[in-house]
Design a protein around this motif. Structure first.
Motif, PDB file in Angstrom:
ATOM      1  N   SER A 418      -7.529  -3.342  -5.711  1.00 58.98           N
ATOM      2  CA  SER A 418      -8.840  -3.229  -5.070  1.00 58.98           C
ATOM      3  C   SER A 418      -9.554  -1.948  -5.479  1.00 58.98           C
ATOM      4  O   SER A 418      -8.958  -0.872  -5.531  1.00 58.98           O
ATOM      5  CB  SER A 418      -8.685  -3.239  -3.547  1.00 58.98           C
ATOM      6  OG  SER A 418      -9.940  -3.020  -2.924  1.00 58.98           O
ATOM      7  N   ARG A 419     -10.840  -2.080  -5.737  1.00 64.19           N
ATOM      8  CA  ARG A 419     -11.674  -0.910  -6.004  1.00 64.19           C
ATOM      9  C   ARG A 419     -12.196  -0.297  -4.703  1.00 64.19           C
ATOM     10  O   ARG A 419     -12.961   0.669  -4.736  1.00 64.19           O
ATOM     11  CB  ARG A 419     -12.828  -1.274  -6.934  1.00 64.19           C
ATOM     12  CG  ARG A 419     -12.372  -1.533  -8.365  1.00 64.19           C
ATOM     13  CD  ARG A 419     -13.525  -1.832  -9.300  1.00 64.19           C
ATOM     14  NE  ARG A 419     -13.058  -2.041 -10.665  1.00 64.19           N
ATOM     15  CZ  ARG A 419     -12.943  -1.081 -11.583  1.00 64.19           C
ATOM     16  NH1 ARG A 419     -13.268   0.152 -11.282  1.00 64.19           N
ATOM     17  NH2 ARG A 419     -12.514  -1.363 -12.799  1.00 64.19           N
ATOM     18  N   PHE A 420     -11.773  -0.841  -3.575  1.00 62.50           N
ATOM     19  CA  PHE A 420     -12.149  -0.261  -2.288  1.00 62.50           C
ATOM     20  C   PHE A 420     -11.201   0.869  -1.881  1.00 62.50           C
ATOM     21  O   PHE A 420     -11.477   1.587  -0.919  1.00 62.50           O
ATOM     22  CB  PHE A 420     -12.163  -1.330  -1.194  1.00 62.50           C
ATOM     23  CG  PHE A 420     -13.240  -2.367  -1.361  1.00 62.50           C
ATOM     24  CD1 PHE A 420     -14.216  -2.261  -2.334  1.00 62.50           C
ATOM     25  CD2 PHE A 420     -13.293  -3.481  -0.527  1.00 62.50           C
ATOM     26  CE1 PHE A 420     -15.209  -3.219  -2.490  1.00 62.50           C
ATOM     27  CE2 PHE A 420     -14.273  -4.457  -0.670  1.00 62.50           C
ATOM     28  CZ  PHE A 420     -15.231  -4.317  -1.660  1.00 62.50           C
ATOM     29  N   ASN A 421     -10.076   0.999  -2.566  1.00 60.62           N
ATOM     30  CA  ASN A 421      -9.169   2.113  -2.287  1.00 60.62           C
ATOM     31  C   ASN A 421      -9.835   3.423  -2.686  1.00 60.62           C
ATOM     32  O   ASN A 421     -10.451   3.518  -3.751  1.00 60.62           O
ATOM     33  CB  ASN A 421      -7.868   1.971  -3.082  1.00 60.62           C
ATOM     34  CG  ASN A 421      -7.024   0.807  -2.612  1.00 60.62           C
ATOM     35  OD1 ASN A 421      -6.739   0.679  -1.423  1.00 60.62           O
ATOM     36  ND2 ASN A 421      -6.605  -0.037  -3.550  1.00 60.62           N
ATOM     37  N   ILE A 422      -9.689   4.434  -1.839  1.00 53.93           N
ATOM     38  CA  ILE A 422     -10.216   5.763  -2.130  1.00 53.93           C
ATOM     39  C   ILE A 422      -9.134   6.782  -1.788  1.00 53.93           C
ATOM     40  O   ILE A 422      -8.578   6.769  -0.687  1.00 53.93           O
ATOM     41  CB  ILE A 422     -11.490   6.073  -1.313  1.00 53.93           C
ATOM     42  CG1 ILE A 422     -12.635   5.136  -1.712  1.00 53.93           C
ATOM     43  CG2 ILE A 422     -11.899   7.526  -1.497  1.00 53.93           C
ATOM     44  CD1 ILE A 422     -13.124   5.317  -3.130  1.00 53.93           C
ATOM     45  N   ILE A 423      -8.866   7.676  -2.734  1.00 56.73           N
ATOM     46  CA  ILE A 423      -7.829   8.686  -2.515  1.00 56.73           C
ATOM     47  C   ILE A 423      -8.103   9.858  -3.438  1.00 56.73           C
ATOM     48  O   ILE A 423      -8.872   9.745  -4.403  1.00 56.73           O
ATOM     49  CB  ILE A 423      -6.425   8.076  -2.776  1.00 56.73           C
ATOM     50  CG1 ILE A 423      -5.332   8.881  -2.081  1.00 56.73           C
ATOM     51  CG2 ILE A 423      -6.160   7.929  -4.271  1.00 56.73           C
ATOM     52  CD1 ILE A 423      -3.988   8.170  -2.038  1.00 56.73           C
ATOM     53  N   SER A 424      -7.481  10.996  -3.163  1.00 51.96           N
ATOM     54  CA  SER A 424      -7.650  12.175  -4.009  1.00 51.96           C
ATOM     55  C   SER A 424      -6.320  12.544  -4.655  1.00 51.96           C
ATOM     56  O   SER A 424      -5.253  12.169  -4.158  1.00 51.96           O
ATOM     57  CB  SER A 424      -8.151  13.359  -3.169  1.00 51.96           C
ATOM     58  OG  SER A 424      -7.111  13.830  -2.319  1.00 51.96           O
ATOM     59  N   PRO A 425      -6.364  13.293  -5.762  1.00 51.20           N
ATOM     60  CA  PRO A 425      -5.111  13.789  -6.343  1.00 51.20           C
ATOM     61  C   PRO A 425      -4.285  14.604  -5.347  1.00 51.20           C
ATOM     62  O   PRO A 425      -3.055  14.535  -5.349  1.00 51.20           O
ATOM     63  CB  PRO A 425      -5.591  14.649  -7.518  1.00 51.20           C
ATOM     64  CG  PRO A 425      -6.904  14.046  -7.917  1.00 51.20           C
ATOM     65  CD  PRO A 425      -7.525  13.622  -6.619  1.00 51.20           C
ATOM     66  N   VAL A 496       5.135  18.807  -9.187  1.00 52.99           N
ATOM     67  CA  VAL A 496       4.558  17.533  -8.764  1.00 52.99           C
ATOM     68  C   VAL A 496       3.106  17.530  -9.222  1.00 52.99           C
ATOM     69  O   VAL A 496       2.429  18.555  -9.182  1.00 52.99           O
ATOM     70  CB  VAL A 496       4.679  17.350  -7.229  1.00 52.99           C
ATOM     71  CG1 VAL A 496       3.989  18.476  -6.471  1.00 52.99           C
ATOM     72  CG2 VAL A 496       4.143  15.990  -6.798  1.00 52.99           C
ATOM     73  N   PHE A 497       2.635  16.379  -9.685  1.00 53.17           N
ATOM     74  CA  PHE A 497       1.274  16.352 -10.236  1.00 53.17           C
ATOM     75  C   PHE A 497       0.611  15.009  -9.977  1.00 53.17           C
ATOM     76  O   PHE A 497       1.267  13.986  -9.763  1.00 53.17           O
ATOM     77  CB  PHE A 497       1.297  16.613 -11.742  1.00 53.17           C
ATOM     78  CG  PHE A 497       1.855  15.469 -12.557  1.00 53.17           C
ATOM     79  CD1 PHE A 497       1.018  14.497 -13.095  1.00 53.17           C
ATOM     80  CD2 PHE A 497       3.225  15.351 -12.761  1.00 53.17           C
ATOM     81  CE1 PHE A 497       1.534  13.439 -13.825  1.00 53.17           C
ATOM     82  CE2 PHE A 497       3.747  14.299 -13.493  1.00 53.17           C
ATOM     83  CZ  PHE A 497       2.905  13.333 -14.029  1.00 53.17           C
ATOM     84  N   SER A 498      -0.703  15.021 -10.020  1.00 57.86           N
ATOM     85  CA  SER A 498      -1.501  13.796  -9.967  1.00 57.86           C
ATOM     86  C   SER A 498      -2.785  14.028 -10.735  1.00 57.86           C
ATOM     87  O   SER A 498      -3.447  15.051 -10.555  1.00 57.86           O
ATOM     88  CB  SER A 498      -1.832  13.405  -8.525  1.00 57.86           C
ATOM     89  OG  SER A 498      -2.702  12.281  -8.504  1.00 57.86           O
TER      90      SER A 498
END
Length: 528
Positions: A418-425, A496-498
């Motif tokens: 889904s393109r409705f997911n929103i999150i940050s690194p 740890v990285f994103s």
């Protein structure tokens, strides 16, 4: 264009390749074959000198990473990254790390972490077959209905069984051992364990036919898809031969694929309309130029109503085993009577592998169907309702439990389609850090892809300093690419990285090259 999968694996354009090559020169010492210059021993340095070296090393790292993200190829893109030390908690590099991004399959980090935390790494599914009726022992006729009760198990698939049909044959073995020779009744598939949400919110409608976007069901089988194998006909110009695996009359194939000469341009497209199981096969197929090659093309197509798909396959298998069924197949949603399981006789069970093995499959190869089912199963066990809405609540509780903020975070599905997911690194780094510090650390870390091994990193970072240092989850949609996970530096410092890239207009291969260069630079980082 398929929304959910970007298959652009072509080399980067010459100009961009030169840019990245120059970056590789700047980031010296990244290839495994490059000699590593000897460093002064820690004992020989004063504390001040050591601190000075560490500060310079960190400054150099930040400068190199900043140069990578200043590449003109991504000047118009929305790019975010967060890198931190799991040992000291120090942030080594960050850019747009609290901004909102579409994460693609990095969403699986969120859903599998929450599911493993709540269900436990050793949780198992059980699918049960019940008999609702009486067996006439004299004739071997069972009078009544057969009910298959699903519990959300995604593992009755080719990923866990060489041939998933063996499961149905095991059920038939049970019927045979009970003396059942015929059934005068119906076969019912009950998928009510999870809510009736065949697709995730925000999934692309034009992905419906494809197996990576298969419908969701608590009674899933063979990844809820069929494979259509096309082979060239004996004569040029004739319609190609087509075979459906597993063998079934649940779908029908309209085949217009023509056989063309060797070395001709050819390709096959398999599609179907929503809520239909008529598959249209079009295109051309040529005999292989090398006679030793197998002359076949395989297309995977998702089926409509996976529950009925499984029930139809079981009815067919019973018939092939000599057990006649004088009745129809039903989805429990079509069934008028409420099923009273406490009054029924369970006769066959299929138990899944432990959850840690299923999650390893999810994160290593990016299995969308399994991610959705596991996430919704955890929601069901947590709240009593296996829905996307309750799945989001589950994630919120997981974040709160680990002291993580959900501000600016939207959870629409468990797979990332889904393109409705929103999150940050920064959100993703927080979740990865929480799992690193949890009782499930080993199982979760093993679930991530590794360069050079089977999975989404199989062809990346091989023969570099990062080859044995990276464990990560990839993510890909059209114009979306993400990579998040763990990496060990040259000093054996765990990081740890994103990093997430949205809205780029260059080849995805260029984006992957930048991501790989970042991993190589981090793997080569030393504070000494």
């Amino acid at each position: 264009m398929r929304n959910a999968v970007n298959t652009d694996m072509n080399p980067a354009k010459t100009q961009k390749a030169i840019v990245l090559f120059l970056c590789g020169i700047v980031l010296s010492g990244l290839l495994c074959t490059t000699p590593i210059l000897a460093q002064p021993s820690a004992a020989a340095l004063t504390s001040a000198q050591s601190d000075s070296l560490a500060a310079k090393a960190l400054a150099d790292l930040r400068s190199d990473l900043a140069n990578l993200f200043a590449d003109s190829a991504i000047a118009n893109a929305h790019v975010g990254i967060h890198v931190a030390s799991l040992k000291s908690k120090e942030v080594l590099f960050a850019r747009n790390d609290t901004k909102s991004f579409v994460p693609a399959s990095n969403m699986k980090i969120v859903s599998t972490a929450a599911a493993m935390d709540f269900l436990g790494a050793d949780f198992r599914y059980t699918t049960t077959v019940f008999l609702d009726g009486l067996l006439k022992k004299s004739s071997g006729e069972f009078v009544g209905n057969v009910i298959i009760r699903g519990a959300g198990d995604p593992s009755m698939s080719q990923y866990f069984y060489p041939d998933p049909m063996s499961i149905l044959h095991q059920w038939c073995d049970t019927f045979d051992s009970l003396g059942i020779r015929s059934i005068r009744g119906n076969i019912v598939g009950d998928d009510s364990y999870l809510e009736d949400e065949p697709w995730g919110e925000g999934w692309s409608w034009d992905d419906i036919p494809y197996s990576f976007s298969a419908q969701l069901s608590a009674l899933s089988f063979n990844d809820n898809k069929v494979d259509i194998i096309a082979k060239p006909a004996f004569s040029l110009g004739q319609i190609a031969d087509a075979m459906v695996i597993p063998t079934t009359n649940y779908v029908s194939v309209v085949n217009s694929v023509r056989t063309v000469p060797k070395d001709s341009a050819n390709g096959i497209n398999a599609t179907r309309q929503a809520y239909s199981n008529v598959i249209y096969l079009s295109g051309t197929i040529a005999p292989p130029a090398d006679s030793t090659q197998e002359p076949r093309r395989t297309s995977s197509v998702a089926v409509d109503n996976p529950t009925l798909f499984l029930v139809s396959l079981f009815k067919r298998t019973l018939s092939e085993r000599g057990i006649t069924v004088r009745g129809s197949i039903y989805d429990a949603k079509q069934w008028d009577d409420k099923i009273a399981y406490t009054e029924l006789r369970p006769v066959a069970y299929t138990t899944s592998p432990p959850l840690k093995d299923i999650i390893r499959n999810i994160n290593t190869i990016s299995n969308n169907l399994a991610a959705e089912l596991v996430w919704r199963t955890a929601a069901k066990e947590f709240s009593g309702k296996g829905s996307a809405e309750k799945g989001e609540v589950l994630v919120q509780k997981f974040m709160e439990k680990n002291g993580l903020s959900t501000k600016g975070m939207i959870v629409a599905d468990g797979s990332g389609l889904s393109r409705f997911n929103i999150i940050s690194p920064k959100h993703l780094v927080g979740i990865l850090t929480a799992m690193h510090n949890s009782r499930n650390k080993a199982a979760f870390t093993r679930s991530l892809a590794v360069p050079g091994e089977k999975g989404t990193l199989q062809s990346r970072l091989k023969n570099t300093i990062a080859a044995t240092a990276v464990k990560a989850k990839t993510g890909t949609l059209t114009n979306v690419s993400s990579l998040s996970g763990y990496i060990t530096t040259r000093d054996q410092e765990p990081l740890v990285f994103s990093m997430i890239f949205n809205n780029y207009t260059v080849s995805s291969s260029i984006i992957r090259n930048i991501q790989d260069l970042v991993c190589m630079r981090l793997a080569g980082f030393s504070r000494r």
